[in-house]
Enzyme design. Structure first.
Site, PDB file in Angstrom:
ATOM      1  N   LYS A 132       0.840  -1.208   0.000  1.00 56.16           N
ATOM      2  CA  LYS A 132       0.000   0.000   0.000  1.00 56.16           C
ATOM      3  C   LYS A 132       0.873   1.255   0.000  1.00 56.16           C
ATOM      4  CE  LYS A 132      -3.596  -0.220  -0.439  1.00 56.16           C
ATOM      5  NZ  LYS A 132      -4.227  -0.385  -1.780  1.00 56.16           N
ATOM      6  N   ASP A 192      -9.927  -0.421  -4.351  1.00 58.51           N
ATOM      7  CA  ASP A 192      -8.846   0.320  -4.995  1.00 58.51           C
ATOM      8  C   ASP A 192      -9.398   1.193  -6.123  1.00 58.51           C
ATOM      9  OD1 ASP A 192      -5.736   0.455  -5.315  1.00 58.51           O
ATOM     10  OD2 ASP A 192      -6.483   0.174  -7.343  1.00 58.51           O
ATOM     11  N   GLU A 196      -9.546   5.390  -6.122  1.00 56.68           N
ATOM     12  CA  GLU A 196      -8.906   6.154  -7.195  1.00 56.68           C
ATOM     13  C   GLU A 196      -9.888   7.096  -7.886  1.00 56.68           C
ATOM     14  OE1 GLU A 196      -5.667   2.709  -8.563  1.00 56.68           O
ATOM     15  OE2 GLU A 196      -7.521   3.008  -9.678  1.00 56.68           O
TER      16      GLU A 196
END
Length: 334
Positions: A132, A192, A196
């Protein structure tokens, strides 16, 4: 919901002893993970297109890169760190022909596995180790003797040893020193993509541009608008990073904190959150993945046009001028 976190006591390097691990793609994550694994005693080979900048970087770092096909043929464990949109083609042409029963495939992002763009044979292990943090941080923290937290997932355990291999890999890249959080390919991929699109890249970019445009449309100088809506974002995000929202509010003035609490909900409204839910649904049902792959694999004409347009936004133009005078910033101009 509490997730299991693995630390140094949970994994050893022994499952990788005597094995050859191929890293396919020597980009941001590739260069970091490959070097960390090599420094951890793993035999690492690099699969990288000859003549590319990343090929030259791998050579500079002491590797002798070979083609993806050669690397896959030699390796017991194959880690695919190519861009999402090119993985399927390389997998089918260069990796799949060399997959034998008992080999292991490793990803650092679950996109292609979760959306079934790639479906590996049942007799190989399919695991994920996802640091990460960006590659340069994964490498620099390892060199300092530490590590970056990572996610660990087991999608397919063909040999009964997939978890041991995953933990060894996580230890090798430094992840167990900071903690490896157990998850699934589904959860990693969907969270994820959502982060984003709605917050980190899409949401923040749109918020910065909207604030900048509001000020210049009201007659304020572009330079002041840039400082207030773009430049100082880092100052606030660094406070988030160090201590969350509470530390940021503790650190700023009472005026700023009051404005945060009173005005923030007027900007990010229930309507905004409703749109976020729609974005999440499109990620979950595969609509985004299909749209993305169709665009990029057909040449990316619209994608490149959007990039070009954004580079010429007034926010970007004035920013390029101002950053020339900010000698403390390692200014990057694309």
């Amino acid at each position: 919901m509490s997730l299991k976190v693995y630390t140094m006591k949970d994994g050893s390097m022994s499952p990788l002893k005597g094995k050859t691990l191929a890293v396919i793609g020597y980009g941001s994550q590739g260069h970091a993970q490959a070097q960390n694994l090599r420094d951890s005693g793993v035999k690492v080979i690099i699969g990288q297109r000859k003549g590319s900048a990343n090929y030259k970087l791998a050579v500079k770092h002491g590797f002798k890169p070979v083609s993806a096909a050669e690397a896959a043929a030699q390796a017991d464990i194959i880690q695919i760190l190519l861009p999402d949109e090119v993985q399927k083609a390389v997998y089918e042409s260069d990796i799949l022909p060399h997959l034998k029963a008992g080999k292991t495939l490793i990803w650092s992002h679950g996109f292609n596995i979760h959306f079934k763009n790639i479906v590996p044979p049942k007799d190989v292990n399919v695991i994920m180790i996802a640091p990460k943090g960006p590659g340069h941080l994964v490498r620099s923290e390892f060199v300092k003797g530490g590590g970056v937290p990572c996610l660990i997932a087991i999608h397919q355990d063909a040999t009964g040893k997939a978890r041991d291999i995953a933990l060894a890999h996580a230890r090798g890249v430094g992840g167990l020193k900071a903690g490896a959080i157990e998850t699934t390919f589904k959860d990693e991929t969907e969270t994820d993509l959502f982060g984003e699109q709605s917050v980190l890249c899409g949401g923040l970019s749109a918020l910065v541009k909207a604030g900048f445009e509001t000020l210049i449309e009201a007659g304020y100088p572009e330079e002041l608008a840039y400082f207030e809506c773009m430049h100082e974002v880092k100052l606030i995000v660094d406070l988030f990073y160090q201590g969350g929202l509470s530390y940021m509010r503790y650190s700023v003035s009472n005026t700023a904190e009051f404005g945060d609490m009173v005005t923030g909900p007027r900007i990010i409204t229930a309507k905004t959150k409703l749109e976020m839910k729609k974005v999440l649904k499109e990620i979950q049902n595969g609509k985004f993945a299909k749209t993305f792959l169709t665009e990029l694999q057909s040449g990316g004409k619209n994608f490149r046009a959007w990039e070009a347009k954004e580079k010429n936004h007034p926010l970007e133009v004035v920013g390029r001028k101002l950053r020339k005078n900010m000698k403390w910033i390692d200014s990057k101009e694309v």
